[in-house]
Design a protein around this motif. Structure first.
Motif, PDB file in Angstrom:
ATOM      1  N   GLY A 125       0.831  -1.195   0.000  1.00  0.00           N
ATOM      2  CA  GLY A 125       0.000   0.000   0.000  1.00  0.00           C
ATOM      3  C   GLY A 125       0.865   1.245   0.000  1.00  0.00           C
ATOM      4  N   ALA A 126       0.254   2.354  -0.364  1.00  0.00           N
ATOM      5  CA  ALA A 126       0.976   3.622  -0.348  1.00  0.00           C
ATOM      6  C   ALA A 126       0.833   4.274   1.021  1.00  0.00           C
ATOM      7  CB  ALA A 126       0.423   4.552  -1.431  1.00  0.00           C
ATOM      8  N   GLY A 127       1.745   5.189   1.314  1.00  0.00           N
ATOM      9  CA  GLY A 127       1.661   5.909   2.569  1.00  0.00           C
ATOM     10  C   GLY A 127       2.360   5.181   3.695  1.00  0.00           C
ATOM     11  N   ALA A 128       2.031   5.568   4.911  1.00  0.00           N
ATOM     12  CA  ALA A 128       2.704   5.016   6.083  1.00  0.00           C
ATOM     13  C   ALA A 128       1.694   4.638   7.147  1.00  0.00           C
ATOM     14  CB  ALA A 128       3.701   6.034   6.643  1.00  0.00           C
ATOM     15  N   LEU A 129       2.066   3.651   7.951  1.00  0.00           N
ATOM     16  CA  LEU A 129       1.277   3.268   9.113  1.00  0.00           C
ATOM     17  C   LEU A 129       1.774   4.057  10.316  1.00  0.00           C
ATOM     18  CD1 LEU A 129       1.324  -0.626   8.669  1.00  0.00           C
ATOM     19  CD2 LEU A 129      -0.285   1.031   7.701  1.00  0.00           C
ATOM     20  N   THR A 130       0.852   4.446  11.178  1.00  0.00           N
ATOM     21  CA  THR A 130       1.199   5.263  12.336  1.00  0.00           C
ATOM     22  C   THR A 130       1.017   4.451  13.608  1.00  0.00           C
ATOM     23  OG1 THR A 130       0.448   7.248  11.184  1.00  0.00           O
ATOM     24  CG2 THR A 130       0.729   7.413  13.564  1.00  0.00           C
ATOM     25  N   GLY A 131       2.000   4.559  14.504  1.00  0.00           N
ATOM     26  CA  GLY A 131       1.916   3.835  15.763  1.00  0.00           C
ATOM     27  C   GLY A 131       2.416   4.663  16.929  1.00  0.00           C
ATOM     28  N   ASP A 132       2.059   4.234  18.123  1.00  0.00           N
ATOM     29  CA  ASP A 132       2.532   4.853  19.359  1.00  0.00           C
ATOM     30  C   ASP A 132       3.399   3.830  20.086  1.00  0.00           C
ATOM     31  OD1 ASP A 132       1.115   7.235  18.912  1.00  0.00           O
ATOM     32  OD2 ASP A 132      -0.706   6.391  19.781  1.00  0.00           O
ATOM     33  N   LEU A 133       4.703   4.114  20.139  1.00  0.00           N
ATOM     34  CA  LEU A 133       5.685   3.215  20.731  1.00  0.00           C
ATOM     35  C   LEU A 133       6.069   3.720  22.112  1.00  0.00           C
ATOM     36  CD1 LEU A 133       7.774   0.845  20.452  1.00  0.00           C
ATOM     37  CD2 LEU A 133       9.336   2.539  19.454  1.00  0.00           C
ATOM     38  N   THR A 134       5.931   2.847  23.110  1.00  0.00           N
ATOM     39  CA  THR A 134       6.315   3.185  24.478  1.00  0.00           C
ATOM     40  C   THR A 134       7.287   2.130  24.984  1.00  0.00           C
ATOM     41  OG1 THR A 134       4.122   4.136  24.873  1.00  0.00           O
ATOM     42  CG2 THR A 134       5.489   3.699  26.799  1.00  0.00           C
ATOM     43  N   LEU A 135       8.475   2.564  25.400  1.00  0.00           N
ATOM     44  CA  LEU A 135       9.497   1.645  25.898  1.00  0.00           C
ATOM     45  C   LEU A 135       9.932   2.066  27.297  1.00  0.00           C
ATOM     46  CD1 LEU A 135      11.815   1.167  22.782  1.00  0.00           C
ATOM     47  CD2 LEU A 135      10.207  -0.494  23.742  1.00  0.00           C
ATOM     48  N   PRO A 136       9.656   1.265  28.322  1.00  0.00           N
ATOM     49  CA  PRO A 136      10.142   1.583  29.665  1.00  0.00           C
ATOM     50  C   PRO A 136      11.660   1.683  29.719  1.00  0.00           C
ATOM     51  CG  PRO A 136       8.475  -0.147  29.750  1.00  0.00           C
ATOM     52  CD  PRO A 136       8.821   0.061  28.306  1.00  0.00           C
ATOM     53  N   HIS A 137      12.349   0.870  28.903  1.00  0.00           N
ATOM     54  CA  HIS A 137      13.804   0.941  28.755  1.00  0.00           C
ATOM     55  C   HIS A 137      14.167   0.274  27.439  1.00  0.00           C
ATOM     56  CE1 HIS A 137      14.154  -3.318  29.921  1.00  0.00           C
ATOM     57  NE2 HIS A 137      13.251  -3.046  30.838  1.00  0.00           N
ATOM     58  N   ASP A 138      15.398   0.473  26.987  1.00  0.00           N
ATOM     59  CA  ASP A 138      15.799   0.044  25.654  1.00  0.00           C
ATOM     60  C   ASP A 138      15.686  -1.465  25.433  1.00  0.00           C
ATOM     61  OD1 ASP A 138      16.310   2.632  24.947  1.00  0.00           O
ATOM     62  OD2 ASP A 138      18.486   2.514  25.247  1.00  0.00           O
ATOM     63  N   GLU A 139      15.849  -2.241  26.495  1.00  0.00           N
ATOM     64  CA  GLU A 139      15.834  -3.690  26.353  1.00  0.00           C
ATOM     65  C   GLU A 139      14.486  -4.304  26.708  1.00  0.00           C
ATOM     66  OE1 GLU A 139      18.347  -5.279  24.971  1.00  0.00           O
ATOM     67  OE2 GLU A 139      19.297  -3.314  24.765  1.00  0.00           O
ATOM     68  N   ALA A 140      13.471  -3.484  26.902  1.00  0.00           N
ATOM     69  CA  ALA A 140      12.163  -4.011  27.271  1.00  0.00           C
ATOM     70  C   ALA A 140      11.594  -4.868  26.144  1.00  0.00           C
ATOM     71  CB  ALA A 140      11.207  -2.858  27.575  1.00  0.00           C
ATOM     72  N   PRO A 141      11.073  -6.072  26.452  1.00  0.00           N
ATOM     73  CA  PRO A 141      10.426  -6.870  25.413  1.00  0.00           C
ATOM     74  C   PRO A 141       9.179  -6.150  24.911  1.00  0.00           C
ATOM     75  CG  PRO A 141      10.094  -7.857  27.587  1.00  0.00           C
ATOM     76  CD  PRO A 141      11.058  -6.730  27.769  1.00  0.00           C
ATOM     77  N   LEU A 142       8.939  -6.231  23.607  1.00  0.00           N
ATOM     78  CA  LEU A 142       7.883  -5.441  22.982  1.00  0.00           C
ATOM     79  C   LEU A 142       6.649  -6.282  22.696  1.00  0.00           C
ATOM     80  CD1 LEU A 142       7.221  -2.610  21.712  1.00  0.00           C
ATOM     81  CD2 LEU A 142       7.895  -3.613  19.522  1.00  0.00           C
ATOM     82  N   VAL A 143       5.484  -5.708  23.023  1.00  0.00           N
ATOM     83  CA  VAL A 143       4.196  -6.292  22.653  1.00  0.00           C
ATOM     84  C   VAL A 143       3.561  -5.383  21.611  1.00  0.00           C
ATOM     85  CG1 VAL A 143       1.887  -6.945  23.426  1.00  0.00           C
ATOM     86  CG2 VAL A 143       3.870  -7.364  24.909  1.00  0.00           C
ATOM     87  N   VAL A 144       3.271  -5.951  20.446  1.00  0.00           N
ATOM     88  CA  VAL A 144       2.642  -5.211  19.352  1.00  0.00           C
ATOM     89  C   VAL A 144       1.141  -5.479  19.369  1.00  0.00           C
ATOM     90  CG1 VAL A 144       2.529  -4.882  16.855  1.00  0.00           C
ATOM     91  CG2 VAL A 144       4.732  -5.366  17.956  1.00  0.00           C
ATOM     92  N   PHE A 145       0.350  -4.407  19.355  1.00  0.00           N
ATOM     93  CA  PHE A 145      -1.111  -4.530  19.364  1.00  0.00           C
ATOM     94  C   PHE A 145      -1.635  -4.487  17.927  1.00  0.00           C
ATOM     95  CE2 PHE A 145      -0.387  -3.745  23.691  1.00  0.00           C
ATOM     96  CZ  PHE A 145      -1.552  -3.930  24.421  1.00  0.00           C
ATOM     97  N   ALA A 146      -2.376  -5.523  17.552  1.00  0.00           N
ATOM     98  CA  ALA A 146      -3.034  -5.579  16.244  1.00  0.00           C
ATOM     99  C   ALA A 146      -4.525  -5.360  16.477  1.00  0.00           C
ATOM    100  CB  ALA A 146      -2.785  -6.928  15.568  1.00  0.00           C
ATOM    101  N   HIS A 147      -5.014  -4.198  16.107  1.00  0.00           N
ATOM    102  CA  HIS A 147      -6.382  -3.825  16.435  1.00  0.00           C
ATOM    103  C   HIS A 147      -7.377  -4.501  15.511  1.00  0.00           C
ATOM    104  CE1 HIS A 147      -4.545  -0.928  19.027  1.00  0.00           C
ATOM    105  NE2 HIS A 147      -3.928  -0.353  18.014  1.00  0.00           N
ATOM    106  N   GLY A 148      -8.594  -4.633  16.001  1.00  0.00           N
ATOM    107  CA  GLY A 148      -9.645  -5.269  15.243  1.00  0.00           C
ATOM    108  C   GLY A 148     -10.410  -4.308  14.364  1.00  0.00           C
TER     109      GLY A 148
END
Length: 215
Positions: free
Chosen positions: A14-37
């Motif tokens: 697709g064209a354009g970009a996806l927008t997200g809000d990334l929050t990291l308590p610290h650089d090595e924090a394991p990441l959970v990605v939310f896939a919305h319905g």
């Protein structure tokens, strides 16, 4: 608490970009990605509340819109929101962008996209949590799923509960079906969403925060 950073990712297929809000308590924090319905976005109060609870537990979170603003504007009848192959490819694009193992939290149709991506990238997805999800829409991908998967469903959401029970009966990956008694599809009842957050945090702590098992 860490402040969210707005990020942009190329929209795969697709064209354009996806927008997200990334929050990291610290650089090595394991990441959970939310896939919305379907019909939801990164601004969903329910997912933002669950994300905050996961952040308190030490996880980073990425709340991402899987459609661009332009796609949302022209998707009047919701065809793209139910295009599971497209949403799955978009989640795979997130994995390519992050380049580290993640956990996936999917709601409704987003759960199908999360499961499809996890099945295709077993080394990149360590755990999946589905909240009121439609894992049946990813049925063709489930045979390849290896990530430990938690299916959370409201006890007063009978149709979705039955669909999740059928899927759970077919999964060969480590899994659990957790029923929040008295909760409907959106978990709006007092205490229901807190139960979701607690179960999700426990699942990700057990399967994402710990070292990956040897293969």
């Amino acid at each position: 608490m860490a402040e969210p950073e707005q990020v942009s990712l190329p929209a795969v297929h697709g064209a354009g970009a996806l927008t997200g809000d990334l929050t990291l308590p610290h650089d090595e924090a394991p990441l959970v990605v939310f896939a919305h319905g379907s019909g939801s976005s990164r601004h969903s109060e329910r997912n933002r509340w669950v994300a905050a609870r996961l952040q308190e537990a030490g996880f980073g979170t990425l709340l991402l819109d899987l459609l661009t603003d332009e796609e949302c504007d022209r998707d009047a009848h919701g065809e793209m929101r139910f295009n599971i192959p497209l949403l799955t490819v978009r989640v795979l694009g997130v994995l390519d962008w992050w380049r580290r193992p993640v956990g996936l939290f999917g709601a409704s149709t987003g759960a199908a996209a999360a499961l499809g991506a996890a099945a295709r990238r077993p080394d990149d997805v360590r755990a999946v949590v589905s909240r009121g999800g439609r894992p049946d829409l990813a049925s063709e991908s489930l045979s390849g799923l290896r990530a430990p998967t938690l299916l959370i469903v409201g006890g007063s959401d009978p149709e979705v509960l039955e669909l999740n029970r059928r899927v759970a009966g077919k999964l060969t990956a480590p899994h659990d079906l957790h029923v929040v008694e008295g909760a409907t599809h959106l978990f709006e009842e007092p205490g229901a969403l807190s139960r979701v957050a607690d179960e999700a945090a426990s699942w990700f702590t057990a399967h994402l925060a710990s070292p990956a098992p040897s293969r």
